[in-house]
Design an enzyme around this catalytic site. Sequence first.
Site, mmCIF file in Angstrom:
data_model
loop_
_atom_site.group_PDB
_atom_site.id
_atom_site.type_symbol
_atom_site.label_atom_id
_atom_site.label_comp_id
_atom_site.label_asym_id
_atom_site.label_seq_id
_atom_site.Cartn_x
_atom_site.Cartn_y
_atom_site.Cartn_z
ATOM 1 N N SER A 77 13.647 -28.136 78.748
ATOM 2 C CA SER A 77 12.506 -28.239 77.819
ATOM 3 C C SER A 77 11.463 -27.149 78.061
ATOM 4 O O SER A 77 10.275 -27.450 78.246
ATOM 5 C CB SER A 77 11.862 -29.627 77.884
ATOM 6 O OG SER A 77 12.691 -30.595 77.284
ATOM 7 N N PRO A 78 11.866 -25.874 78.046
ATOM 8 C CA PRO A 78 10.896 -24.793 78.273
ATOM 9 C C PRO A 78 9.814 -24.737 77.192
ATOM 10 O O PRO A 78 8.732 -24.197 77.435
ATOM 11 C CB PRO A 78 11.761 -23.523 78.271
ATOM 12 C CG PRO A 78 12.995 -23.903 77.501
ATOM 13 C CD PRO A 78 13.237 -25.345 77.816
ATOM 14 N N TYR A 137 24.981 -36.635 76.350
ATOM 15 C CA TYR A 137 24.434 -35.920 75.191
ATOM 16 C C TYR A 137 25.240 -36.254 73.943
ATOM 17 O O TYR A 137 26.441 -36.019 73.871
ATOM 18 C CB TYR A 137 24.445 -34.401 75.411
ATOM 19 C CG TYR A 137 23.468 -33.907 76.450
ATOM 20 C CD1 TYR A 137 22.525 -34.746 77.032
ATOM 21 C CD2 TYR A 137 23.469 -32.578 76.847
ATOM 22 C CE1 TYR A 137 21.632 -34.289 77.977
ATOM 23 C CE2 TYR A 137 22.573 -32.106 77.802
ATOM 24 C CZ TYR A 137 21.660 -32.976 78.363
ATOM 25 O OH TYR A 137 20.776 -32.512 79.303
ATOM 26 N N LYS A 190 4.607 -25.774 65.832
ATOM 27 C CA LYS A 190 4.915 -26.149 64.438
ATOM 28 C C LYS A 190 4.234 -27.433 63.986
ATOM 29 O O LYS A 190 3.960 -27.608 62.796
ATOM 30 C CB LYS A 190 6.420 -26.252 64.230
ATOM 31 C CG LYS A 190 7.122 -27.372 64.981
ATOM 32 C CD LYS A 190 8.612 -27.342 64.635
ATOM 33 C CE LYS A 190 9.395 -28.344 65.441
ATOM 34 N NZ LYS A 190 10.825 -28.281 65.117
ATOM 35 N N LEU A 218 5.698 -26.565 71.955
ATOM 36 C CA LEU A 218 5.083 -25.259 72.217
ATOM 37 C C LEU A 218 5.466 -24.200 71.178
ATOM 38 O O LEU A 218 5.052 -23.046 71.296
ATOM 39 C CB LEU A 218 5.425 -24.794 73.642
ATOM 40 C CG LEU A 218 4.812 -25.671 74.745
ATOM 41 C CD1 LEU A 218 5.284 -25.232 76.138
ATOM 42 C CD2 LEU A 218 3.281 -25.652 74.684
ATOM 43 N N ALA A 273 8.720 -27.606 75.839
ATOM 44 C CA ALA A 273 8.276 -29.004 75.805
ATOM 45 C C ALA A 273 8.847 -29.735 74.592
ATOM 46 O O ALA A 273 8.139 -30.445 73.868
ATOM 47 C CB ALA A 273 6.744 -29.091 75.840
ATOM 48 N N GLY A 274 10.149 -29.543 74.380
ATOM 49 C CA GLY A 274 10.820 -30.240 73.282
ATOM 50 C C GLY A 274 10.440 -29.729 71.907
ATOM 51 O O GLY A 274 10.712 -30.392 70.907
ATOM 52 N N GLY A 275 9.818 -28.563 71.847
ATOM 53 C CA GLY A 275 9.441 -27.966 70.557
ATOM 54 C C GLY A 275 7.941 -27.974 70.320
ATOM 55 O O GLY A 275 7.440 -27.289 69.424
HETATM 56 N N1 LIG Z 1 18.461 -32.527 83.073
HETATM 57 C C1 LIG Z 1 17.804 -33.229 82.165
HETATM 58 O O1 LIG Z 1 17.419 -34.391 82.411
HETATM 59 C C2 LIG Z 1 17.504 -32.644 80.830
HETATM 60 C C3 LIG Z 1 16.560 -33.267 79.979
HETATM 61 C C4 LIG Z 1 16.322 -32.691 78.734
HETATM 62 C C5 LIG Z 1 16.991 -31.538 78.343
HETATM 63 N N2 LIG Z 1 17.906 -30.966 79.191
HETATM 64 C C6 LIG Z 1 18.654 -29.740 78.801
HETATM 65 O O2 LIG Z 1 17.740 -28.771 78.393
HETATM 66 C C7 LIG Z 1 18.043 -28.338 77.063
HETATM 67 C C8 LIG Z 1 16.784 -27.886 76.398
HETATM 68 O O3 LIG Z 1 15.819 -28.951 76.315
HETATM 69 P P1 LIG Z 1 14.955 -29.057 75.003
HETATM 70 O O4 LIG Z 1 15.865 -29.153 73.838
HETATM 71 O O5 LIG Z 1 13.948 -30.116 75.203
HETATM 72 O O6 LIG Z 1 14.270 -27.583 74.983
HETATM 73 P P2 LIG Z 1 13.010 -26.999 74.237
HETATM 74 O O7 LIG Z 1 13.274 -25.542 74.108
HETATM 75 O O8 LIG Z 1 11.767 -27.405 74.926
HETATM 76 O O9 LIG Z 1 13.002 -27.698 72.794
HETATM 77 C C9 LIG Z 1 14.014 -27.381 71.867
HETATM 78 C C10 LIG Z 1 13.672 -27.983 70.503
HETATM 79 O O10 LIG Z 1 12.557 -27.288 69.936
HETATM 80 C C11 LIG Z 1 12.742 -27.153 68.534
HETATM 81 N N3 LIG Z 1 12.827 -25.711 68.250
HETATM 82 C C12 LIG Z 1 13.548 -24.778 68.914
HETATM 83 N N4 LIG Z 1 13.341 -23.548 68.387
HETATM 84 C C13 LIG Z 1 12.491 -23.715 67.355
HETATM 85 C C14 LIG Z 1 11.912 -22.826 66.439
HETATM 86 N N5 LIG Z 1 12.193 -21.518 66.444
HETATM 87 N N6 LIG Z 1 11.055 -23.330 65.504
HETATM 88 C C15 LIG Z 1 10.774 -24.653 65.481
HETATM 89 N N7 LIG Z 1 11.300 -25.559 66.331
HETATM 90 C C16 LIG Z 1 12.154 -25.087 67.266
HETATM 91 C C17 LIG Z 1 14.044 -27.866 68.194
HETATM 92 O O11 LIG Z 1 13.766 -29.238 67.897
HETATM 93 P P3 LIG Z 1 13.504 -29.759 66.395
HETATM 94 O O12 LIG Z 1 13.641 -28.627 65.432
HETATM 95 O O13 LIG Z 1 14.519 -30.793 66.164
HETATM 96 O O14 LIG Z 1 12.095 -30.285 66.449
HETATM 97 C C18 LIG Z 1 14.800 -27.812 69.510
HETATM 98 O O15 LIG Z 1 15.781 -28.816 69.644
HETATM 99 C C19 LIG Z 1 18.793 -29.520 76.445
HETATM 100 O O16 LIG Z 1 19.627 -29.154 75.377
HETATM 101 C C20 LIG Z 1 19.601 -29.967 77.627
HETATM 102 O O17 LIG Z 1 20.752 -29.142 77.781
HETATM 103 C C21 LIG Z 1 18.157 -31.493 80.418
#
Ligand SMILES: NC(=O)c1ccc[n+]([C@@H]2O[C@H](COP(=O)([O-])OP(=O)(O)OC[C@H]3O[C@@H](n4cnc5c(N)ncnc54)[C@H](OP(=O)(O)O)[C@@H]3O)[C@@H](O)[C@H]2O)c1
Length: 347
Positions: A211-212, A58, A221, A218, A214-216
């Site tokens: 990614s609960p 990371y 925005k 859901l 789906a990376g944002g």
């Molecule tokens: N084991 C694995 O292979 C693996 C793979 C991926 C992730 N992970 C772990 O899982 C964690 C979470 O994954 P994820 O980051 O994909 O989770 P996520 O909750 O699906 O997406 C988070 C992203 O959504 C956006 N976001 C969050 N809150 C928001 C809001 N209130 N309004 C607008 N945009 C918002 C932000 O991106 P932007 O604002 O930049 O768009 C943020 O980085 C990672 O940090 C990591 O620790 C593990």
Amino acid sequence: MRYRLLGRRTGLRVSELALGTGMLGRAWGYGADPDEARRILQGYAEAGGNFIDTADNYQFGESERLVGAFAGPDRDGFVIASKFGRGAGPSPALAAVGDSRKAMVQAVEASLRRLGTDRIDLYFAHMHDGVTPAAEVARGLDDLVRAGKVVYAGLSNFPAWRVAAAAVTADLRGWVPVAAIQVEYSLLQRTTERELLPMADGLGLGVMGWSPMAGGLLTGKYRNGERGRATDLKASVLHDDPARHGPVLDALVAVADEVRSTPGRVAIAWVSGKGVLPVLGPRTRAQLDDNLAAAALKLSADHVRRLDAVSATPAGYPHELLAADDQRATMTGGRWEQIDRPEQTVA
Ligand SMILES: NC(=O)c1ccc[n+]([C@@H]2O[C@H](COP(=O)([O-])OP(=O)(O)OC[C@H]3O[C@@H](n4cnc5c(N)ncnc54)[C@H](OP(=O)(O)O)[C@@H]3O)[C@@H](O)[C@H]2O)c1
């Protein structure tokens, strides 16, 4: 914040929302700078969060350094999960990546240095590399625990049968158990329900869902023309099929309006309601505060039913065949459950 046991194989008590730290740091050219990263970690700790997820790759190691610097003064108050196998730089050597014992023993030392600690509480093989035998991974993790470098062992992004093979081999040989898996899980990624979640349930493994939102996607925005990872760091957002998103987002927005919340929080609460521990991934402190509010959200059975229906993913073979045979099994709430067989009469 409430706390849960991480699966049935440990006594490890972790907060109901884990803090993912993939966006802490700027080494990927996208993420939180060190000051914002600290505000995110501070806000999570102040909310009662104790479960922090990082990995060697990371932000090319910057995430581990930021987590270590923050947690250092209260190291024992946090459960720190990290992962190996991807390397900590932009172009790691072939011998430094993958799940082999060599890569593992090198990576753990480097992660311990970056984290500034003498043990990692939960250590994952990050991704099945296609070649390393399950027993090599399980026995390697056993050695790291016995050496005091790691406390619990887990597997991330492994096929279910490989996790099961590693877990059962470890059990039979008296090695450290596989305690947890980390999997992608959200309203846009439910194939996890086919094999991985039932396997974890059957073996008592803890499940962290990455990614609960789906990376944002859901959060909804992008419908408003906002920018984010999906526009600026595309590799970190995996689902780009708007035809599938549309109906799911429509249902999420409707449910969010009814419960006076946001689509993103509803998406996180849905994951949590399935018994999977969501790993949040905020890039800003404001996003963290928004995401944490999901812990207070309770979805009704009707809300869950509507979200389940709109996001349904075909169960595939052999589950569809088995489901059609009502003497054998049924699927409720995304989980396969045995049902009582009718009395058999032997003539
Ligand atoms: N084991 C694995 O292979 C693996 C793979 C991926 C992730 N992970 C772990 O899982 C964690 C979470 O994954 P994820 O980051 O994909 O989770 P996520 O909750 O699906 O997406 C988070 C992203 O959504 C956006 N976001 C969050 N809150 C928001 C809001 N209130 N309004 C607008 N945009 C918002 C932000 O991106 P932007 O604002 O930049 O768009 C943020 O980085 C990672 O940090 C990591 O620790 C593990």
